[in-house]
Design a protein around this motif. Sequence first.
Motif, PDB file in Angstrom:
ATOM      1  N   SER A  27      59.193  50.271  62.173  1.00 35.31           N
ATOM      2  CA  SER A  27      59.125  51.389  61.065  1.00 35.31           C
ATOM      3  C   SER A  27      60.617  51.638  60.487  1.00 35.31           C
ATOM      4  CB  SER A  27      58.395  52.641  61.908  1.00 35.31           C
ATOM      5  OG  SER A  27      57.058  52.401  62.172  1.00 35.31           O
ATOM      6  N   VAL A  28      61.569  52.036  61.340  1.00 37.43           N
ATOM      7  CA  VAL A  28      62.892  52.416  61.038  1.00 37.43           C
ATOM      8  C   VAL A  28      63.213  51.221  60.068  1.00 37.43           C
ATOM      9  CG1 VAL A  28      65.047  53.138  61.579  1.00 37.43           C
ATOM     10  CG2 VAL A  28      63.280  53.987  62.677  1.00 37.43           C
ATOM     11  N   ALA A  29      63.353  49.850  60.639  1.00 38.10           N
ATOM     12  CA  ALA A  29      63.602  48.842  59.951  1.00 38.10           C
ATOM     13  C   ALA A  29      63.097  48.803  58.568  1.00 38.10           C
ATOM     14  CB  ALA A  29      63.418  47.345  60.402  1.00 38.10           C
ATOM     15  N   ASN A  30      61.907  48.963  58.465  1.00 38.08           N
ATOM     16  CA  ASN A  30      61.141  49.100  57.071  1.00 38.08           C
ATOM     17  C   ASN A  30      61.752  50.136  56.041  1.00 38.08           C
ATOM     18  OD1 ASN A  30      59.523  46.904  57.869  1.00 38.08           O
ATOM     19  ND2 ASN A  30      57.748  48.237  58.728  1.00 38.08           N
TER      20      ASN A  30
ATOM     21  N   ARG B 213      64.605  51.760  51.330  1.00 34.52           N
ATOM     22  CA  ARG B 213      65.699  52.499  50.722  1.00 34.52           C
ATOM     23  C   ARG B 213      66.648  51.444  49.905  1.00 34.52           C
ATOM     24  NH1 ARG B 213      68.242  55.362  54.912  1.00 34.52           N
ATOM     25  NH2 ARG B 213      69.738  53.752  55.235  1.00 34.52           N
ATOM     26  N   GLN B 214      66.867  50.501  50.655  1.00 38.75           N
ATOM     27  CA  GLN B 214      67.976  49.403  50.029  1.00 38.75           C
ATOM     28  C   GLN B 214      67.409  48.981  48.776  1.00 38.75           C
ATOM     29  OE1 GLN B 214      68.596  46.596  53.068  1.00 38.75           O
ATOM     30  NE2 GLN B 214      70.436  47.756  54.139  1.00 38.75           N
ATOM     31  N   TYR B 215      66.082  48.717  48.730  1.00 44.13           N
ATOM     32  CA  TYR B 215      65.175  48.304  47.585  1.00 44.13           C
ATOM     33  C   TYR B 215      65.517  49.274  46.659  1.00 44.13           C
ATOM     34  CZ  TYR B 215      61.263  47.161  44.706  1.00 44.13           C
ATOM     35  OH  TYR B 215      60.383  46.704  43.541  1.00 44.13           O
TER      36      TYR B 215
ATOM     37  N   THR C 233      67.344  51.651  45.989  1.00 43.09           N
ATOM     38  CA  THR C 233      68.637  51.924  45.408  1.00 43.09           C
ATOM     39  C   THR C 233      68.982  50.560  44.607  1.00 43.09           C
ATOM     40  OG1 THR C 233      69.330  52.899  47.652  1.00 43.09           O
ATOM     41  CG2 THR C 233      71.181  52.292  46.201  1.00 43.09           C
ATOM     42  N   LYS C 234      68.809  49.469  44.882  1.00 46.96           N
ATOM     43  CA  LYS C 234      68.932  48.195  44.167  1.00 46.96           C
ATOM     44  C   LYS C 234      68.279  48.073  43.015  1.00 46.96           C
ATOM     45  CE  LYS C 234      69.274  42.922  44.712  1.00 46.96           C
ATOM     46  NZ  LYS C 234      68.547  42.008  45.850  1.00 46.96           N
ATOM     47  N   GLU C 235      66.950  48.676  42.843  1.00 46.72           N
ATOM     48  CA  GLU C 235      66.268  48.745  41.551  1.00 46.72           C
ATOM     49  C   GLU C 235      66.906  49.675  40.489  1.00 46.72           C
ATOM     50  OE1 GLU C 235      63.058  47.031  40.597  1.00 46.72           O
ATOM     51  OE2 GLU C 235      64.022  45.785  41.758  1.00 46.72           O
ATOM     52  N   ASN C 236      67.628  50.695  41.010  1.00 48.58           N
ATOM     53  CA  ASN C 236      68.075  51.682  40.077  1.00 48.58           C
ATOM     54  C   ASN C 236      69.594  51.438  40.285  1.00 48.58           C
ATOM     55  OD1 ASN C 236      65.614  53.341  39.242  1.00 48.58           O
ATOM     56  ND2 ASN C 236      65.375  53.077  41.491  1.00 48.58           N
ATOM     57  N   LYS C 237      70.247  50.492  40.260  1.00 49.95           N
ATOM     58  CA  LYS C 237      71.688  50.164  40.694  1.00 49.95           C
ATOM     59  C   LYS C 237      72.431  50.341  39.248  1.00 49.95           C
ATOM     60  CE  LYS C 237      75.185  46.817  42.092  1.00 49.95           C
ATOM     61  NZ  LYS C 237      75.394  45.559  42.459  1.00 49.95           N
TER      62      LYS C 237
ATOM     63  N   LEU D 215      64.340  59.224  42.365  1.00 47.97           N
ATOM     64  CA  LEU D 215      64.862  58.263  43.280  1.00 47.97           C
ATOM     65  C   LEU D 215      65.634  59.103  44.109  1.00 47.97           C
ATOM     66  CD1 LEU D 215      66.404  55.661  44.134  1.00 47.97           C
ATOM     67  CD2 LEU D 215      68.222  56.331  42.582  1.00 47.97           C
ATOM     68  N   LYS D 216      66.203  60.236  43.828  1.00 50.27           N
ATOM     69  CA  LYS D 216      66.796  61.095  44.840  1.00 50.27           C
ATOM     70  C   LYS D 216      65.747  61.771  45.967  1.00 50.27           C
ATOM     71  CE  LYS D 216      69.638  65.448  45.053  1.00 50.27           C
ATOM     72  NZ  LYS D 216      70.271  66.496  44.411  1.00 50.27           N
ATOM     73  N   ARG D 217      64.455  62.165  45.134  1.00 53.58           N
ATOM     74  CA  ARG D 217      63.431  62.382  46.052  1.00 53.58           C
ATOM     75  C   ARG D 217      62.928  61.349  47.074  1.00 53.58           C
ATOM     76  NH1 ARG D 217      60.983  64.693  42.139  1.00 53.58           N
ATOM     77  NH2 ARG D 217      59.406  62.959  41.787  1.00 53.58           N
ATOM     78  N   ASN D 218      62.769  60.355  46.638  1.00 53.21           N
ATOM     79  CA  ASN D 218      62.183  59.167  47.655  1.00 53.21           C
ATOM     80  C   ASN D 218      63.283  58.811  48.731  1.00 53.21           C
ATOM     81  OD1 ASN D 218      60.052  58.978  45.730  1.00 53.21           O
ATOM     82  ND2 ASN D 218      60.720  57.342  44.700  1.00 53.21           N
TER      83      ASN D 218
END
Length: 534
Positions: free
Chosen positions: A442-445, A450-452, A454-458, A502-505
């Motif tokens: 779960s933590v890995a997911n 979170r990385q996805y 951040t990347k989408e809204n880079k 993004l911040k909320r997510n």
Amino acid sequence: MTQAEIKLCSLLLQEHFGEIVEKIGTYLIRTGTQPLRMIVNETGLLLDQVKKALCVLIQHNLVTYQLQKRGFVEYEAQCKRVLRILRYPRYIYTAKTLYNDTGELIVEELLLNGKMTMSAVVRKVADRLTETMEDGKTMDYTDVSNTFVRLADTHFVQRCPLIPETPETPDAPPPPAPMLVINEKDMYVVPRLNLIGKGKRRRSCDEEENGEHKAKKQKQDGESSEPLPDDGIYWQVNIDRFHQHFRDQGIVSAVANRMDQTSSEIVRTMLRMSEVTTSSSAPYTQPLSSNEIFRSLPAGYNIVKQVLDQYLTLLADDPLEFVGKSGDSGGGMYTVNLHKALASLATATLESIVEERFGSRCARIFRLLLRKKHLEQKQVEDFAMIPAKEAKDMLYKMLSENVVSLQEIPKTPDHAPSRTFYLYTVNILSSARMLLHRCYKSVANLIERRQYETKENKRLLEKSQRVEAILASMQATGAEDAQLQEIEEMITVPERQQLENLKRNVNKIDASENQVDETIFVLESFIESTMKKP
């Protein structure tokens, strides 16, 4: 080492140390102990890169080294220590609640740097606190060092092992790797430092410092080049002590939920009295007399000795057995049964997970099996008062998920089904291991999500950072409100809404990580305490 743990370790290393360190760390986790030459050959990295990455991992206690008999050094990754990176925010927050902002920054600096001398920590923390203060106010080194001493006294920070002092012989070559040792008596002894000074603010103009003041700075550095009294004495965060604190907090809140606030305060006092004298892996706390507990209760708690004795008797008679009586001297000797408490916390966690995942009726069957130990299917139906078809479905559903297990007891050696008892039972240890594995996944997911995000809204994040930097520089030069508003309007309304989402997510994902880690801590503590039992 499961695949879920390896994946989580890899993600944590990449997020905190970058790709090169992550590649070497993951390789060592997968393969076990390896010499330097093998690491270089298998990872395909340059020798210099591997050496620097290993230095970083050793500095943060994520890799240990050992000198082999044949004269070469082997490196081994500490997977459990890597997983502790997930708990860094909790360590920092705990230090803040116990020792205010100063304690928070001391622990944060030690976690960020792995190992540091006390004088370096004091200076860095004093500078950081001074920057947050109003103009004209500064943080004194003495205040920071006093908090550091308190952290050492309560064992939240400890000394790192040192190279033993040996007489130098010109003929003998130096060993390939130094052997580090630490005397247990010296682990929490703070060196006497006469640190006089105050925190400094950073200069507003970096160019000015680099140009005009460079020569002056070099001169000052040259003047203070003599070693400090604590040179070579490094400190690190004592993670086991923080875990002990988390465990104690869990026990106190469990007692408060089961009984009342006064009972939890009595248990808290007992745990606080033995927090330094009892090791983190001990099954019981040190026996404490009723008179000692009465004297150590907080000043605001106005309960008489007779009422305290009644509360202690109630706690000792409670079926959960969090508190046990071990003698009658001194008004009665009492201990906190730490292993029983951890087992109760883990069982309660398992019950709540079963209820959330399978429903309240499955939770009723689960609790029934916990209480009765072994039951046949017909007995489960009768005791739980659930129709046969539904009870069968629920039992098979939990059996397929490894929440409950089935034990066969044959009447005859041929194991014929008609002459065999089939008993359902709950193996708490195996269920805890299964749930712990799921928590790691779960933590890995969550980290990947979170990385996805951040990347989408880079692109949008970079634009927002540029606008904020321009605003900050214009405010510093005293720009007009109209100009500032014009800069702010560079980010459109839809973009602003996207940033808010993004911040909320990301905040939700961070909160979820911390909540899952709380479950991981309870399950890990229970498994460790069970494995250590004689």
